[in-house]
Scaffold this active site. Structure first.
Site, PDB file in Angstrom:
ATOM      1  CG  ASP A 182      -3.196   3.680  -1.905  1.00 24.96           C
ATOM      2  OD1 ASP A 182      -4.022   2.781  -1.619  1.00 24.96           O
ATOM      3  OD2 ASP A 182      -2.903   4.617  -1.139  1.00 24.96           O
ATOM      4  CG  ASP A 207      -1.917   1.137   1.177  1.00 27.46           C
ATOM      5  OD1 ASP A 207      -2.958   0.935   0.538  1.00 27.46           O
ATOM      6  OD2 ASP A 207      -1.639   2.201   1.756  1.00 27.46           O
ATOM      7  CG  LEU A 208       1.789   3.252  -3.666  1.00 27.27           C
ATOM      8  CD1 LEU A 208       1.502   4.039  -4.930  1.00 27.27           C
ATOM      9  CD2 LEU A 208       3.267   2.934  -3.556  1.00 27.27           C
TER      10      LEU A 208
END
Length: 648
Positions: free
Chosen positions: A551, A508-509
């Site tokens: 994301d 997960d960004l």
């Protein structure tokens, strides 16, 4: 002549033009009686000739009449007419007396008395057929034939056959008999030639009429419209399907210019010299699968696909063209209501070429239509057909399947349908859908196979594209959730057979929202695409990288053990921590939180594995982000369970 053992009574066998009289009869009386008998025979010959000359020109009647009159004329024991067949055989077409059982039999010209007469063109007489080397002595002995005379039947140098007269007594036929039979054979030849020619002409006319009727029946049964035009655009032929499609009956069309207007697909007028029929006629080539609009005489507009083919030039130099067309109005109306991809598929199907084939296994003869040749990249009738050719034009990877399918359907018979790839000489690969049927004979062996092949290359391409779109994230080009779940299911199932490990990594960004808020969503999309590139670079070719949305990304790595999974997570954190150089001269940082889970359980639940990776991810995110964490339920991992990566 004395009344000895050689004297033959009138009712006995052993023929003579003049019967010997008792020695007691004075010589003068004997001469008078002999003259009267000779005159009677000549009258009989004239009567026989006149009867044959005046008989109806019916071949079967004339044949029987010739045989009976020839036998009676010389009081023979048997007679026959043999007709010449194919130049080297003689057929017993009419028989009488001792030759009656020969009817319908065939014998060669060479080695027979009749054949000798036909070849020489003159009478062949023998005193004893059982000794004569020119004939078949075995047959003569079997039939009890001794004396024989064969006379050729010919008219204007055209050989018809031979007249054969036989006796059971040697030397019974003399020159006077031959002279009488010559006269009869000459008249019989003329009448038979005329009768046989008339019968042949009648059979030819009947065959032509049957062929025309079959032609009309075939035309009437075809669903496609067929119209033939001469070089002045006048209609010379139209089938019922064309009448229905064009809205005019045949009696209004034949001999007239068409009453319909041809338009281009966009509705514009189509110049006459550029229309398919004119192109085919002028350039002497087939103009195929042309889509056009037709405004009928009643004002209706119909969509058609048409193929124009030039007709062979007639003997008087006239030329023509035949149009074969299909009404696709309803198909197009339905295609307009479908999505773009479905319309493309429907259009592809509409324009697909279909070729047909027929294989006579009993005779070993295979036939293809011209379109069948074109489907595999060959010019029509350019190469002899064989099973080897069918394999040669097939893609090497499909030849085993084609061979197995052929063996199976030839064994069981019935219908068959399969897809196969054709490899053209240019290297182009075409996908064909083959359908057919195999007929079994009374012994259970295949005797005939027939069917069709359709080019579905475009349909195959569209289906592959739709499948790719269904399994791919449109922004990054990575696999989507559906693709990852399918491959994860296969990887877990593989643990049952070979053991090993399955590693799932959730990513997960951390900084995507900040980039979106600062630089806009277009820049955020570029960051996501760059992230996809970096993730692909850290995994193996066989591993799966998927975008789950927003994301969040998930990696599937089969065969990666816990230590390797830890190193992979570290590398991911490092790669995601590096600055992003984005279009427009923008430099951005994102960082990533990474969760790892590893399983060796072949019964592991997919949703549970994904939840474990997600739980580890949020553990890393809760610890400040830009780091990885190993799920506590995962397989044991050597080294540190959760630790931060270096920061810039």
């Amino acid at each position: 002549m004395g009344a000895g053992k050689d004297a033959v009574a009138p009712g006995e066998r052993g023929l003579g033009a003049v019967q010997p009289l008792p020695a007691s009869v004075p010589p003068s009386d004997q001469q008078q009686v002999a003259a009267e008998q000779a005159l009677a025979h000549h009258r009989m010959a004239l009567d026989a000739v006149e009867e044959i000359a005046c008989a109806p020109a019916q071949a079967s009647l004339l044949l029987e009449l010739c045989v009976e009159r020839a036998r009676a004329l010389v009081r023979a024991d048997g007679a026959a007419v043999e007709l010449l067949e194919d130049g080297d055989e003689l057929l017993f077409a009419a028989t009488s007396g001792v030759l009656r059982d020969q009817l319908g039999l065939v014998q060669p010209v060479r080695g027979t008395l009749c054949g000798a007469a036909v070849v020489s063109g003159d009478a062949v007489c023998t005193a004893d057929a059982q000794l004569d080397l020119r004939g078949n002595r075995d047959d003569a002995a079997r039939l009890g034939i001794r004396g024989a005379v064969s006379l050729p039947l010919h008219q204007d140098r055209r050989r018809i056959g031979a007249l054969l007269v036989v006796t059971e007594r040697a030397g019974a036929l003399n020159d006077e008999h031959v002279a009488l039979l010559r006269r009869l054979a000459k008249v019989a030849s003329a009448r038979l030639d005329y009768a046989l020619a008339r019968d042949a002409r009648r059979r030819s006319e009947q065959a032509l009429a049957a062929s025309r009727q079959k032609y009309r029946t075939v035309l009437a049964s075809i669903d496609s419209g067929i119209v033939a035009l001469d070089e002045l655009d006048r209609v010379v032929l139209v089938n019922p399907a064309a009448e229905r499609m064009l809205g005019q009956p045949a009696y209004e069309l034949i001999g007239q210019r068409p009453g319909w207007t041809i338009l281009r697909p966009d509705g514009a007028a189509w110049p006459a010299d550029e229309r398919p029929a004119r192109l085919a006629l002028r350039e002497r080539r087939v103009v195929s699968d042309v889509v056009l609009l037709v405004r009928r005489a009643d004002g209706q507009v119909r969509w058609l696909t048409a193929t124009a083919s030039p007709l062979p030039e007639a003997g008087d130099g006239r030329r023509g063209v035949v149009l074969c067309f299909t009404d696709i109005t309803e198909r197009r109306a339905e295609a307009e209501r479908l999505r773009r991809s479905e319309r493309l598929l429907a259009e592809t199907q509409r324009l697909a070429h279909v070729g047909s084939w027929d294989y006579d296994l009993a005779g070993g003869r295979m036939t293809w239509t011209d379109e069948m040749y074109r489907l595999v990249g060959l010019a029509p009738r350019s190469i002899p057909l064989s099973q080897e050719l069918c394999l040669a034009v097939t893609h090497p990877d499909d030849r085993g399947m084609l061979r197995a399918a052929g063996i199976e359907v030839l064994r069981r018979g019935g219908r068959v349908s399969f897809g196969v790839r054709a490899l053209l000489g240019t290297g182009e690969v075409r996908h064909l859908q083959v359908t057919g049927e195999v007929e079994l004979g009374p012994t259970g062996r295949a005797v005939r196979a027939w069917g069709s092949a359709q080019d579905v290359t475009e349909r195959h391409r569209v289906q592959e594209e739709l499948r790719r779109m269904a399994l791919t994230d449109p922004l990054t080009g990575l696999g989507n959730r559906l693709l990852l779940i399918g491959r994860l299911r296969d990887a877990i199932a593989g643990l049952a057979a070979g053991g090993g490990h399955v590693t799932v990594i959730a990513v997960d960004l951390d900084g995507l929202k900040s980039v979106n808020d600062t630089h806009g969503h277009a820049t955020g999309d570029e960051l996501l695409r760059e992230t996809a590139t970096r993730l692909r670079s850290v995994v193996r070719d066989g591993d799966t990288v998927a975008r789950f949305g927003g994301d969040e990304f998930v990696l599937l790595c089969a065969g990666v053990e816990p230590p390797a999974a830890t190193r992979l997570a570290e590398r991911i954190v490092t790669e995601m921590s590096a600055p992003y150089e984005l279009p427009g001269g923008i430099t951005a940082w994102a960082g990533a939180s990474v969760g790892v889970t590893v399983t060796t359980d072949p019964t592991a639940d997919i949703d549970r594995l994904l939840a474990q990776a997600d739980r580890a991810l949020y553990t890393a995110k809760g610890s400040g982000g830009n780091r990885y964490a190993i799920d506590s339920a995962a397989a044991p991992v050597s080294g540190e369970g959760a630790r931060p990566a270096s920061l810039r």
